[in-house]
Design an enzyme around this catalytic site. Sequence first.
Site, PDB file in Angstrom:
ATOM      1  N   LYS A  13       0.842  -1.218   0.000  1.00 51.65           N
ATOM      2  CA  LYS A  13       0.000   0.000   0.000  1.00 51.65           C
ATOM      3  C   LYS A  13       0.867   1.254   0.000  1.00 51.65           C
ATOM      4  CE  LYS A  13      -2.333  -0.930   3.825  1.00 51.65           C
ATOM      5  NZ  LYS A  13      -1.696  -2.205   4.242  1.00 51.65           N
ATOM      6  N   ARG A  88      -9.696  -0.034   9.030  1.00 47.58           N
ATOM      7  CA  ARG A  88      -9.034  -1.283   9.373  1.00 47.58           C
ATOM      8  C   ARG A  88      -9.881  -2.140  10.299  1.00 47.58           C
ATOM      9  NH1 ARG A  88      -3.217   0.485   8.848  1.00 47.58           N
ATOM     10  NH2 ARG A  88      -1.889  -1.306   9.245  1.00 47.58           N
ATOM     11  N   ARG A 127      11.749  -5.135   5.222  1.00 40.92           N
ATOM     12  CA  ARG A 127      11.539  -3.719   4.887  1.00 40.92           C
ATOM     13  C   ARG A 127      12.423  -2.821   5.752  1.00 40.92           C
ATOM     14  NH1 ARG A 127       5.483  -1.833   4.679  1.00 40.92           N
ATOM     15  NH2 ARG A 127       5.488  -2.167   6.921  1.00 40.92           N
ATOM     16  N   ARG A 159      11.634  -0.482  11.032  1.00 46.06           N
ATOM     17  CA  ARG A 159      10.597  -0.020  11.950  1.00 46.06           C
ATOM     18  C   ARG A 159      10.440  -1.057  13.051  1.00 46.06           C
ATOM     19  NH1 ARG A 159       5.290   1.127   8.385  1.00 46.06           N
ATOM     20  NH2 ARG A 159       4.320   0.042  10.115  1.00 46.06           N
ATOM     21  N   ARG A 170       0.639  -8.512  13.759  1.00 49.42           N
ATOM     22  CA  ARG A 170      -0.090  -7.615  12.839  1.00 49.42           C
ATOM     23  C   ARG A 170      -0.905  -8.417  11.833  1.00 49.42           C
ATOM     24  NH1 ARG A 170       4.583  -4.050  10.585  1.00 49.42           N
ATOM     25  NH2 ARG A 170       2.972  -2.996   9.391  1.00 49.42           N
TER      26      ARG A 170
HETATM   27  P1  AMP Z   1       0.826   0.917   9.066  1.00 49.56           P
HETATM   28  O1  AMP Z   1       1.913   1.898   8.901  1.00 49.56           O
HETATM   29  O2  AMP Z   1      -0.373   1.214   8.208  1.00 49.56           O
HETATM   30  O3  AMP Z   1       1.280  -0.507   8.932  1.00 49.56           O
HETATM   31  O4  AMP Z   1       0.298   1.081  10.575  1.00 49.56           O
HETATM   32  C1  AMP Z   1       1.153   0.875  11.674  1.00 49.56           C
HETATM   33  C2  AMP Z   1       0.332   0.681  12.953  1.00 49.56           C
HETATM   34  O5  AMP Z   1      -0.436   1.862  13.217  1.00 49.56           O
HETATM   35  C3  AMP Z   1      -0.706  -0.435  12.909  1.00 49.56           C
HETATM   36  O6  AMP Z   1      -0.135  -1.712  13.173  1.00 49.56           O
HETATM   37  C4  AMP Z   1      -1.673   0.013  14.001  1.00 49.56           C
HETATM   38  O7  AMP Z   1      -1.152  -0.234  15.293  1.00 49.56           O
HETATM   39  C5  AMP Z   1      -1.695   1.523  13.779  1.00 49.56           C
HETATM   40  N1  AMP Z   1      -2.762   1.884  12.806  1.00 49.56           N
HETATM   41  C6  AMP Z   1      -2.593   2.367  11.548  1.00 49.56           C
HETATM   42  N2  AMP Z   1      -3.770   2.566  10.939  1.00 49.56           N
HETATM   43  C7  AMP Z   1      -4.723   2.205  11.849  1.00 49.56           C
HETATM   44  C8  AMP Z   1      -6.144   2.153  11.824  1.00 49.56           C
HETATM   45  N3  AMP Z   1      -6.857   2.510  10.743  1.00 49.56           N
HETATM   46  N4  AMP Z   1      -6.785   1.732  12.949  1.00 49.56           N
HETATM   47  C9  AMP Z   1      -6.108   1.378  14.058  1.00 49.56           C
HETATM   48  N5  AMP Z   1      -4.766   1.366  14.146  1.00 49.56           N
HETATM   49  C10 AMP Z   1      -4.071   1.772  13.042  1.00 49.56           C
END
Ligand code: AMP
Length: 214
Positions: A13, A88, A127, A159, A170
């Site tokens: 994404k 999500r 990554r 990260r 995750r």
């Molecule tokens: P990402 O960078 O999209 O992989 O998001 C990293 C982390 O941020 C996720 O594993 C969640 O802990 C939190 N997060 C991101 N987007 C959301 C969302 N829409 N709802 C809840 N937690 C989120």
Amino acid sequence: MNVLLFGPPGSGKGTQAKDVATTLGIPHVATGDIFRKHLKEGTDLGRLARSYMDRGELVPDSVTCDLVASRLQEADAANGVLLDGFPRSVPQAEWLLGWLRAHRPGPVVVLSLVVPDSFLVGRISGRRTCLKCGATYHVTHNPPPASGCGQCGGEVVQRKDDAEDVVLARLATYARETAPVLGVLRGAATVHDIDGVGAIEDVRARIAAALALG
Ligand code: AMP
């Protein structure tokens, strides 16, 4: 037009988002990026989000929806946004569809990146991300230059939540809470299922072809 970029962690994404947003002339809004920004700045929201992010869990819906609501009301989002990583959960999806119906009637297009589980762990744990500009690399497929980020010279690191144990959490969170969102979206938006396996340019071309269909 409002576009939702949907898919499991590691489906690409973030890699595709900037391009899509630039092509459509709409801002790229990634909830994960917003939480990381708060984390870096040491805000209360950042501290709260960290406790969930470090465990591979979702930040509570009420907090996340409030954050997205205020972002959607900024001037640059008036003609649409590309949402990356939101919604999500089913409650987030229902909230978003209601908000868009009330405030931004018009087409909602979902780009759902489909990548089999067997690819995901290797993609995410390999990554590496620039601390400064967020550019991403992969240790084998797209290694960062030894001198730092190829885009801004920043330090490139893994990260914390890309470490393998958090990645597994995750993916479990995705299967339990996020995958069911697609059913809700299929009933309310145009959903394009996009094969997310292959070279970045090939996936980009599939996305462009889907967007041309509307
Ligand atoms: P990402 O960078 O999209 O992989 O998001 C990293 C982390 O941020 C996720 O594993 C969640 O802990 C939190 N997060 C991101 N987007 C959301 C969302 N829409 N709802 C809840 N937690 C989120």
